[in-house]
Design an enzyme around this catalytic site. Sequence first.
Site, PDB file in Angstrom:
ATOM      1  N   SER A 128      -5.389   3.365  35.298  1.00 27.51           N
ATOM      2  CA  SER A 128      -6.672   3.312  35.344  1.00 27.51           C
ATOM      3  C   SER A 128      -6.606   2.101  35.151  1.00 27.51           C
ATOM      4  O   SER A 128      -5.344   0.700  34.793  1.00 27.51           O
ATOM      5  CB  SER A 128      -6.000   4.186  33.649  1.00 27.51           C
TER       6      SER A 128
ATOM      7  N   ASP B  15      -6.864   5.078  38.983  1.00 29.48           N
ATOM      8  CA  ASP B  15      -7.612   5.565  38.134  1.00 29.48           C
ATOM      9  C   ASP B  15      -8.712   5.433  38.128  1.00 29.48           C
ATOM     10  O   ASP B  15      -8.667   4.319  37.740  1.00 29.48           O
ATOM     11  CB  ASP B  15      -6.772   6.275  36.971  1.00 29.48           C
ATOM     12  N   HIS B  16      -9.637   5.960  38.085  1.00 27.52           N
ATOM     13  CA  HIS B  16     -10.847   5.112  37.710  1.00 27.52           C
ATOM     14  C   HIS B  16     -11.317   4.234  37.988  1.00 27.52           C
ATOM     15  O   HIS B  16     -11.814   3.066  37.018  1.00 27.52           O
ATOM     16  CB  HIS B  16     -11.331   4.768  36.113  1.00 27.52           C
TER      17      HIS B  16
ATOM     18  N   ASP C 114     -15.491   5.741  40.350  1.00 26.02           N
ATOM     19  CA  ASP C 114     -16.195   6.731  39.703  1.00 26.02           C
ATOM     20  C   ASP C 114     -17.567   5.625  39.244  1.00 26.02           C
ATOM     21  O   ASP C 114     -17.760   5.272  38.349  1.00 26.02           O
ATOM     22  CB  ASP C 114     -15.334   6.408  38.340  1.00 26.02           C
TER      23      ASP C 114
ATOM     24  N   GLU D   2     -16.127  10.962  41.844  1.00 27.43           N
ATOM     25  CA  GLU D   2     -16.685  12.155  40.296  1.00 27.43           C
ATOM     26  C   GLU D   2     -18.660  12.291  40.418  1.00 27.43           C
ATOM     27  O   GLU D   2     -19.062  11.542  40.838  1.00 27.43           O
ATOM     28  CB  GLU D   2     -16.401  11.297  38.993  1.00 27.43           C
TER      29      GLU D   2
ATOM     30  N   HIS E 275     -11.516  13.761  28.436  1.00 26.35           N
ATOM     31  CA  HIS E 275     -10.166  12.083  28.116  1.00 26.35           C
ATOM     32  C   HIS E 275     -10.280  12.728  26.338  1.00 26.35           C
ATOM     33  O   HIS E 275     -10.908  12.667  25.778  1.00 26.35           O
ATOM     34  CB  HIS E 275     -10.932  11.239  28.492  1.00 26.35           C
ATOM     35  N   GLY E 276      -8.835  11.861  26.889  1.00 27.00           N
ATOM     36  CA  GLY E 276      -8.313  12.110  25.221  1.00 27.00           C
ATOM     37  C   GLY E 276      -7.490  13.103  24.406  1.00 27.00           C
ATOM     38  O   GLY E 276      -7.223  14.128  25.138  1.00 27.00           O
TER      39      GLY E 276
ATOM     40  N   ILE F 284      -2.825  14.542  34.019  1.00 25.30           N
ATOM     41  CA  ILE F 284      -2.603  14.562  32.841  1.00 25.30           C
ATOM     42  C   ILE F 284      -1.923  12.817  32.489  1.00 25.30           C
ATOM     43  O   ILE F 284      -1.330  12.335  33.159  1.00 25.30           O
ATOM     44  CB  ILE F 284      -0.971  15.222  32.921  1.00 25.30           C
TER      45      ILE F 284
ATOM     46  N   SER G 134      -2.300  11.308  28.979  1.00 23.38           N
ATOM     47  CA  SER G 134      -2.506  12.204  26.846  1.00 23.38           C
ATOM     48  C   SER G 134      -1.114  12.680  26.707  1.00 23.38           C
ATOM     49  O   SER G 134      -0.104  12.574  25.543  1.00 23.38           O
ATOM     50  CB  SER G 134      -3.423  13.081  26.195  1.00 23.38           C
TER      51      SER G 134
HETATM   52 ZN   LIG Z   1     -10.242  10.666  33.994  1.00 19.69          ZN
END
Ligand SMILES: [Zn+2]
Length: 313
Positions: free
Chosen positions: A50, A84-85, A106, A136, A182-183, A259, A261
Amino acid sequence: MPLVTTTEMFKKAYNGGYAIGAFNVNNMEIVQAITEAARELHSPVILQASAGARKYAQAAYLRHLVEAAVEATDNEIPIALHLDHGADFEVCKDCIDNGFTSVMIDGSSRPYEENIEVSRKVADYAHDNGVVVEAELGTLAGVEDDVNVAAETAQYTDPDQVVDFVNRTGVDSLAIAIGTSHGAYKFKPGTQPHIRLDILAEIVEKLPGFPIVLHGSSSVPQSHVKTINEYGGALQGAIGIPEDQLRDAARSAVCKINIDSDLRLAMTAGVREHLAKHPSHFDPRQYLADGRNNVKALVRDKIINVLGSENKA
Ligand SMILES: [Zn+2]
Protein backbone atom coordinates in the site's frame (compact mmCIF):
# COMPACT_ATOMS: atom_id res chain seq x y z
CA MET A 1 9.43 -18.76 -12.04
CA PRO A 2 10.06 -15.05 -11.63
CA LEU A 3 7.29 -12.76 -10.38
CA VAL A 4 4.13 -13.38 -12.39
CA THR A 5 1.00 -11.39 -13.21
CA THR A 6 -2.34 -12.54 -11.84
CA THR A 7 -3.83 -13.42 -15.25
CA GLU A 8 -3.23 -17.15 -15.06
CA MET A 9 -3.90 -17.27 -11.29
CA PHE A 10 -7.31 -15.64 -11.72
CA LYS A 11 -8.32 -17.80 -14.68
CA LYS A 12 -7.63 -20.97 -12.69
CA ALA A 13 -9.20 -19.57 -9.52
CA TYR A 14 -12.37 -18.53 -11.35
CA ASN A 15 -12.79 -21.92 -12.97
CA GLY A 16 -11.75 -23.81 -9.85
CA GLY A 17 -14.06 -21.97 -7.44
CA TYR A 18 -11.39 -20.65 -5.11
CA ALA A 19 -9.60 -17.33 -4.48
CA ILE A 20 -6.00 -16.12 -4.19
CA GLY A 21 -4.98 -14.40 -0.97
CA ALA A 22 -3.60 -10.89 -1.40
CA PHE A 23 -1.61 -10.17 1.74
CA ASN A 24 -0.17 -6.78 2.62
CA VAL A 25 3.57 -6.66 3.25
CA ASN A 26 5.50 -4.11 5.29
CA ASN A 27 8.66 -5.83 6.48
CA MET A 28 10.86 -8.90 6.12
CA GLU A 29 9.14 -11.05 8.74
CA ILE A 30 5.73 -10.60 7.13
CA VAL A 31 7.06 -11.41 3.64
CA GLN A 32 8.74 -14.55 4.99
CA ALA A 33 5.70 -15.70 6.94
CA ILE A 34 3.32 -15.37 3.98
CA THR A 35 5.57 -16.97 1.38
CA GLU A 36 6.69 -19.85 3.62
CA ALA A 37 3.05 -20.69 4.36
CA ALA A 38 2.13 -20.49 0.67
CA ARG A 39 5.08 -22.66 -0.32
CA GLU A 40 4.31 -25.35 2.26
CA LEU A 41 0.75 -25.54 0.97
CA HIS A 42 1.65 -25.18 -2.74
CA SER A 43 -0.57 -22.14 -3.06
CA PRO A 44 -0.20 -19.18 -5.44
CA VAL A 45 -0.02 -15.89 -3.56
CA ILE A 46 -0.21 -12.12 -4.11
CA LEU A 47 2.00 -9.81 -2.04
CA GLN A 48 0.72 -6.27 -2.06
CA ALA A 49 2.16 -2.95 -0.98
CA SER A 50 0.00 0.00 0.00
CA ALA A 51 1.00 3.66 -0.04
CA GLY A 52 1.59 3.37 3.72
CA ALA A 53 3.88 0.37 3.22
CA ARG A 54 5.85 2.21 0.56
CA LYS A 55 6.20 5.17 2.89
CA TYR A 56 7.24 2.99 5.83
CA ALA A 57 9.61 0.57 4.12
CA GLN A 58 10.36 2.34 0.81
CA ALA A 59 9.38 0.76 -2.49
CA ALA A 60 12.90 -0.50 -3.19
CA TYR A 61 13.04 -2.49 0.06
CA LEU A 62 9.63 -4.01 -0.55
CA ARG A 63 10.49 -4.97 -4.11
CA HIS A 64 13.76 -6.59 -3.13
CA LEU A 65 12.18 -8.39 -0.16
CA VAL A 66 9.63 -9.88 -2.52
CA GLU A 67 12.34 -10.80 -5.02
CA ALA A 68 14.21 -12.47 -2.15
CA ALA A 69 11.06 -14.44 -1.35
CA VAL A 70 10.86 -15.66 -4.95
CA GLU A 71 14.46 -16.88 -4.66
CA ALA A 72 14.01 -18.36 -1.18
CA THR A 73 10.96 -20.36 -2.24
CA ASP A 74 13.02 -21.85 -5.10
CA ASN A 75 10.51 -20.57 -7.67
CA GLU A 76 8.10 -23.28 -6.54
CA ILE A 77 4.97 -21.12 -6.34
CA PRO A 78 3.56 -18.27 -8.46
CA ILE A 79 4.04 -14.94 -6.65
CA ALA A 80 2.62 -11.63 -7.88
CA LEU A 81 3.69 -8.20 -6.63
CA HIS A 82 0.74 -5.83 -6.53
CA LEU A 83 0.30 -2.14 -5.75
CA ASP A 84 -2.61 -1.73 -3.33
CA HIS A 85 -4.73 1.45 -3.72
CA GLY A 86 -2.69 3.40 -6.27
CA ALA A 87 -4.05 6.91 -5.87
CA ASP A 88 -3.24 8.28 -9.31
CA PHE A 89 -1.58 7.51 -12.66
CA GLU A 90 1.89 8.59 -11.48
CA VAL A 91 2.15 6.15 -8.56
CA CYS A 92 0.85 3.33 -10.76
CA LYS A 93 3.36 4.21 -13.50
CA ASP A 94 6.19 4.27 -10.96
CA CYS A 95 5.33 0.73 -9.83
CA ILE A 96 4.80 -0.53 -13.39
CA ASP A 97 8.25 0.88 -14.30
CA ASN A 98 9.84 -0.76 -11.25
CA GLY A 99 9.00 -4.42 -11.29
CA PHE A 100 5.43 -4.66 -9.99
CA THR A 101 3.42 -7.20 -11.99
CA SER A 102 0.01 -5.81 -11.02
CA VAL A 103 -1.34 -2.44 -9.89
CA MET A 104 -4.59 -1.15 -8.49
CA ILE A 105 -5.80 2.26 -9.57
CA ASP A 106 -8.28 3.39 -6.95
CA GLY A 107 -10.50 6.02 -8.53
CA SER A 108 -13.48 4.92 -6.44
CA SER A 109 -13.78 8.21 -4.57
CA ARG A 110 -13.86 10.20 -7.84
CA PRO A 111 -16.92 10.90 -9.97
CA TYR A 112 -17.82 7.97 -12.25
CA GLU A 113 -16.48 9.44 -15.50
CA GLU A 114 -13.21 10.48 -13.83
CA ASN A 115 -12.80 7.02 -12.37
CA ILE A 116 -13.22 5.59 -15.88
CA GLU A 117 -10.74 8.06 -17.34
CA VAL A 118 -7.92 7.43 -14.86
CA SER A 119 -8.51 3.65 -14.80
CA ARG A 120 -8.34 3.50 -18.60
CA LYS A 121 -5.15 5.57 -18.66
CA VAL A 122 -3.47 3.21 -16.18
CA ALA A 123 -4.76 0.12 -18.00
CA ASP A 124 -3.38 1.34 -21.33
CA TYR A 125 0.06 2.04 -19.87
CA ALA A 126 0.13 -1.17 -17.81
CA HIS A 127 -0.88 -3.39 -20.73
CA ASP A 128 1.82 -1.87 -22.93
CA ASN A 129 4.26 -3.03 -20.24
CA GLY A 130 2.87 -6.50 -19.53
CA VAL A 131 1.29 -5.52 -16.21
CA VAL A 132 -2.32 -6.12 -15.14
CA VAL A 133 -4.71 -3.66 -13.52
CA GLU A 134 -7.39 -3.76 -10.83
CA ALA A 135 -9.85 -0.87 -10.51
CA GLU A 136 -12.60 -0.18 -7.99
CA LEU A 137 -16.25 0.73 -8.34
CA GLY A 138 -18.25 1.56 -5.22
CA THR A 139 -16.76 2.79 -1.94
CA LEU A 140 -15.68 0.77 1.08
CA ALA A 141 -15.96 2.17 4.58
CA GLY A 142 -13.05 2.13 7.00
CA VAL A 143 -9.49 3.32 7.32
CA GLU A 144 -6.51 2.00 5.38
CA ASP A 145 -3.41 4.16 5.33
CA ASP A 146 -4.43 7.34 3.49
CA VAL A 147 -7.84 5.96 2.54
CA ASN A 148 -10.42 7.00 5.13
CA VAL A 149 -14.11 6.64 4.36
CA ALA A 150 -16.89 7.22 6.88
CA ALA A 151 -19.58 4.54 7.07
CA GLU A 152 -22.25 7.03 5.96
CA THR A 153 -20.47 7.83 2.69
CA ALA A 154 -19.66 4.23 1.79
CA GLN A 155 -21.58 2.98 -1.24
CA TYR A 156 -22.31 -0.49 -2.55
CA THR A 157 -21.25 -1.14 -6.11
CA ASP A 158 -24.11 -0.53 -8.55
CA PRO A 159 -24.47 -3.72 -10.64
CA ASP A 160 -25.93 -1.62 -13.47
CA GLN A 161 -22.58 0.18 -13.91
CA VAL A 162 -20.15 -2.74 -13.99
CA VAL A 163 -20.38 -3.73 -17.66
CA ASP A 164 -19.97 -0.14 -18.87
CA PHE A 165 -17.07 0.42 -16.46
CA VAL A 166 -15.16 -2.71 -17.41
CA ASN A 167 -15.72 -2.25 -21.16
CA ARG A 168 -14.64 1.36 -21.18
CA THR A 169 -11.58 0.98 -18.92
CA GLY A 170 -10.21 -2.35 -20.14
CA VAL A 171 -9.13 -3.28 -16.60
CA ASP A 172 -8.36 -6.90 -15.75
CA SER A 173 -10.21 -7.22 -12.43
CA LEU A 174 -12.72 -5.21 -10.44
CA ALA A 175 -12.83 -4.48 -6.71
CA ILE A 176 -16.42 -4.10 -5.52
CA ALA A 177 -18.07 -2.80 -2.37
CA ILE A 178 -20.55 -5.28 -0.89
CA GLY A 179 -20.14 -4.61 2.82
CA THR A 180 -16.52 -5.51 3.52
CA SER A 181 -14.51 -2.63 5.01
CA HIS A 182 -10.96 -1.67 5.88
CA GLY A 183 -9.61 -2.05 9.40
CA ALA A 184 -10.43 -4.25 12.41
CA TYR A 185 -13.73 -2.60 13.36
CA LYS A 186 -16.01 -3.66 10.54
CA PHE A 187 -19.34 -4.02 12.31
CA LYS A 188 -20.97 -2.53 15.36
CA PRO A 189 -21.01 -4.91 18.35
CA GLY A 190 -24.42 -6.54 18.66
CA THR A 191 -25.23 -6.36 14.94
CA GLN A 192 -25.16 -9.35 12.62
CA PRO A 193 -21.98 -9.11 10.50
CA HIS A 194 -22.78 -9.90 6.89
CA ILE A 195 -21.72 -9.02 3.36
CA ARG A 196 -24.12 -8.61 0.41
CA LEU A 197 -23.59 -11.83 -1.50
CA ASP A 198 -26.81 -11.00 -3.37
CA ILE A 199 -25.14 -7.94 -4.94
CA LEU A 200 -22.12 -10.10 -5.82
CA ALA A 201 -24.45 -12.58 -7.55
CA GLU A 202 -26.02 -9.78 -9.61
CA ILE A 203 -22.57 -8.54 -10.66
CA VAL A 204 -21.43 -12.03 -11.61
CA GLU A 205 -24.50 -12.44 -13.79
CA LYS A 206 -23.62 -9.25 -15.67
CA LEU A 207 -19.89 -10.00 -15.95
CA PRO A 208 -19.59 -13.75 -16.43
CA GLY A 209 -16.00 -14.99 -16.24
CA PHE A 210 -14.62 -11.68 -14.98
CA PRO A 211 -12.40 -11.73 -11.83
CA ILE A 212 -13.85 -9.88 -8.84
CA VAL A 213 -11.78 -8.58 -5.89
CA LEU A 214 -12.79 -8.10 -2.27
CA HIS A 215 -10.91 -5.58 -0.16
CA GLY A 216 -11.18 -5.30 3.62
CA SER A 217 -11.72 -9.01 4.11
CA SER A 218 -10.03 -9.74 7.41
CA SER A 219 -12.08 -11.95 9.71
CA VAL A 220 -10.46 -10.50 12.87
CA PRO A 221 -9.74 -13.77 14.76
CA GLN A 222 -11.00 -13.30 18.30
CA SER A 223 -8.22 -15.54 19.65
CA HIS A 224 -5.67 -12.88 18.64
CA VAL A 225 -7.84 -10.03 19.91
CA LYS A 226 -8.09 -11.87 23.23
CA THR A 227 -4.32 -12.42 23.45
CA ILE A 228 -3.61 -8.77 22.67
CA ASN A 229 -6.07 -7.61 25.32
CA GLU A 230 -4.76 -10.15 27.85
CA TYR A 231 -1.25 -8.72 27.53
CA GLY A 232 -1.95 -5.05 27.86
CA GLY A 233 -3.76 -4.23 24.61
CA ALA A 234 -7.10 -2.46 24.33
CA LEU A 235 -9.04 -3.62 21.28
CA GLN A 236 -12.72 -3.29 22.15
CA GLY A 237 -15.36 -4.30 19.63
CA ALA A 238 -13.02 -5.48 16.87
CA ILE A 239 -15.24 -7.55 14.54
CA GLY A 240 -14.44 -8.93 11.08
CA ILE A 241 -16.09 -10.65 8.12
CA PRO A 242 -17.44 -14.14 8.92
CA GLU A 243 -15.23 -16.70 7.21
CA ASP A 244 -18.11 -18.78 5.84
CA GLN A 245 -19.26 -15.72 3.83
CA LEU A 246 -15.75 -15.24 2.43
CA ARG A 247 -15.70 -18.91 1.45
CA ASP A 248 -18.98 -18.46 -0.43
CA ALA A 249 -17.52 -15.43 -2.23
CA ALA A 250 -14.37 -17.39 -3.13
CA ARG A 251 -16.47 -20.19 -4.64
CA SER A 252 -18.17 -17.59 -6.81
CA ALA A 253 -16.37 -15.02 -9.03
CA VAL A 254 -14.17 -13.54 -6.30
CA CYS A 255 -10.60 -14.42 -7.33
CA LYS A 256 -8.65 -12.12 -4.97
CA ILE A 257 -9.32 -11.58 -1.27
CA ASN A 258 -7.34 -8.84 0.48
CA ILE A 259 -6.13 -9.50 4.01
CA ASP A 260 -4.16 -6.98 6.03
CA SER A 261 -5.63 -6.35 9.50
CA ASP A 262 -5.52 -10.06 10.37
CA LEU A 263 -1.75 -10.12 9.72
CA ARG A 264 -1.31 -7.12 12.01
CA LEU A 265 -3.35 -8.75 14.76
CA ALA A 266 -1.39 -12.03 14.49
CA MET A 267 1.96 -10.23 14.53
CA THR A 268 1.03 -8.02 17.47
CA ALA A 269 -0.45 -10.92 19.48
CA GLY A 270 2.78 -12.88 19.03
CA VAL A 271 5.02 -9.98 20.02
CA ARG A 272 2.90 -8.93 23.01
CA GLU A 273 2.66 -12.46 24.35
CA HIS A 274 6.40 -13.00 23.96
CA LEU A 275 7.38 -9.80 25.72
CA ALA A 276 4.86 -10.34 28.52
CA LYS A 277 6.12 -13.87 29.16
CA HIS A 278 9.81 -12.98 28.81
CA PRO A 279 10.23 -9.52 30.33
CA SER A 280 14.03 -9.83 30.25
CA HIS A 281 14.25 -10.37 26.48
CA PHE A 282 15.44 -7.47 24.36
CA ASP A 283 16.65 -9.20 21.21
CA PRO A 284 14.20 -8.30 18.43
CA ARG A 285 14.84 -11.66 16.78
CA GLN A 286 13.22 -13.38 19.76
CA TYR A 287 9.92 -11.53 19.79
CA LEU A 288 9.73 -10.93 16.03
CA ALA A 289 10.15 -14.68 15.48
CA ASP A 290 7.03 -15.28 17.57
CA GLY A 291 5.16 -12.64 15.61
CA ARG A 292 6.31 -14.24 12.37
CA ASN A 293 5.20 -17.70 13.52
CA ASN A 294 1.75 -16.33 14.29
CA VAL A 295 1.46 -14.69 10.87
CA LYS A 296 2.54 -17.89 9.15
CA ALA A 297 -0.05 -19.94 11.04
CA LEU A 298 -2.72 -17.39 10.14
CA VAL A 299 -1.86 -17.47 6.43
CA ARG A 300 -1.88 -21.28 6.45
CA ASP A 301 -5.33 -21.21 8.00
CA LYS A 302 -6.60 -18.71 5.40
CA ILE A 303 -5.27 -20.77 2.48
CA ILE A 304 -6.81 -23.99 3.76
CA ASN A 305 -10.06 -22.80 5.32
CA VAL A 306 -11.05 -19.57 3.56
CA LEU A 307 -9.37 -19.23 0.16
CA GLY A 308 -9.27 -22.86 -0.94
CA SER A 309 -6.01 -22.27 -2.83
CA GLU A 310 -4.04 -25.17 -1.32
CA ASN A 311 -2.26 -27.30 -3.96
CA LYS A 312 -3.23 -24.87 -6.76
CA ALA A 313 0.32 -23.62 -7.45
ZN1 LIG B 1 -8.29 -1.96 0.18
